[in-house]
Write a protein that holds these residues in place. Structure first.
Motif, short mmCIF file in Angstrom:
data_model
loop_
_atom_site.label_atom_id
_atom_site.label_comp_id
_atom_site.label_asym_id
_atom_site.label_seq_id
_atom_site.Cartn_x
_atom_site.Cartn_y
_atom_site.Cartn_z
N ALA A 135 -52.55 65.50 -6.05
CA ALA A 135 -51.30 64.78 -5.64
C ALA A 135 -50.48 65.06 -4.45
N LEU A 136 -50.57 66.19 -3.90
CA LEU A 136 -50.00 66.37 -2.50
C LEU A 136 -50.71 65.65 -1.74
N PHE A 137 -51.83 65.21 -1.56
CA PHE A 137 -52.53 64.54 -0.35
C PHE A 137 -52.22 62.78 -0.61
N ALA A 138 -52.25 62.52 -2.08
CA ALA A 138 -51.63 61.30 -2.28
C ALA A 138 -50.08 60.74 -1.79
N VAL A 139 -49.31 61.71 -1.82
CA VAL A 139 -47.97 61.81 -1.28
C VAL A 139 -47.86 61.60 0.11
N LEU A 140 -48.79 62.40 0.78
CA LEU A 140 -49.01 62.32 2.25
C LEU A 140 -49.58 61.21 2.80
#
Length: 139
Positions: free
Chosen positions: A44-49
């Motif tokens: 989820a964090l990497f998708a947002v980034l």
């Protein structure tokens, strides 16, 4: 900070809140039992980034890199015996580069002085619910 996630959408919302505060010079330590959601949170964090690739846990490779808003490094140290093993493999070098590193099952005992270290404890509280406890690590 404590955050209760009742589902994947809540976890994605937390990832977005954290991503908005990152400057590209952080190490994020994810702690929790097997199945707690460490890799789910990382995805989820990497998708947002801005990562468009499929993010999987690097259990056997120990580390994967992604290029997005920042250089992103995803470590999984579940199979690592000691910090010395990480230095021998040379995968600790990324900690000293600009970017964001997410570490599951951390074995490092020292971190670069110029990096902000964030610890996230993830506790499974139900089938889809989790409790996240987020705090900055004082070095």
């Amino acid at each position: 900070m404590e955050y209760i996630s009742n589902n994947l959408k809540d976890t994605e919302s937390l990832a977005k809140k954290l991503a908005d505060k990152l400057c590209g010079n952080e190490i994020i330590l994810l702690n929790g039992d097997l199945g707690a959601g460490k890799t789910t949170f990382t995805k989820a964090l990497f998708a947002v980034l801005g990562v468009n690739d499929i993010v999987t846990s690097p259990t056997f490779a120990f580390m994967k890199e992604y290029n997005a808003k920042y250089k992103l490094s995803h470590y999984d140290m579940y199979r690592v015996e000691s910090e010395d093993e990480l230095w021998e493999l040379g995968i600790s070098d990324n900690l000293y580069e600009k970017g964001v590193a997410v570490i599951e099952w951390n074995k490092f005992t020292q971190f670069p002085e110029d990096k902000k270290v964030i610890s996230i404890e993830i506790e499974k509280t139900g089938d889809t619910s989790r409790k996240f406890i987020i705090k900055e690590v004082v070095k």
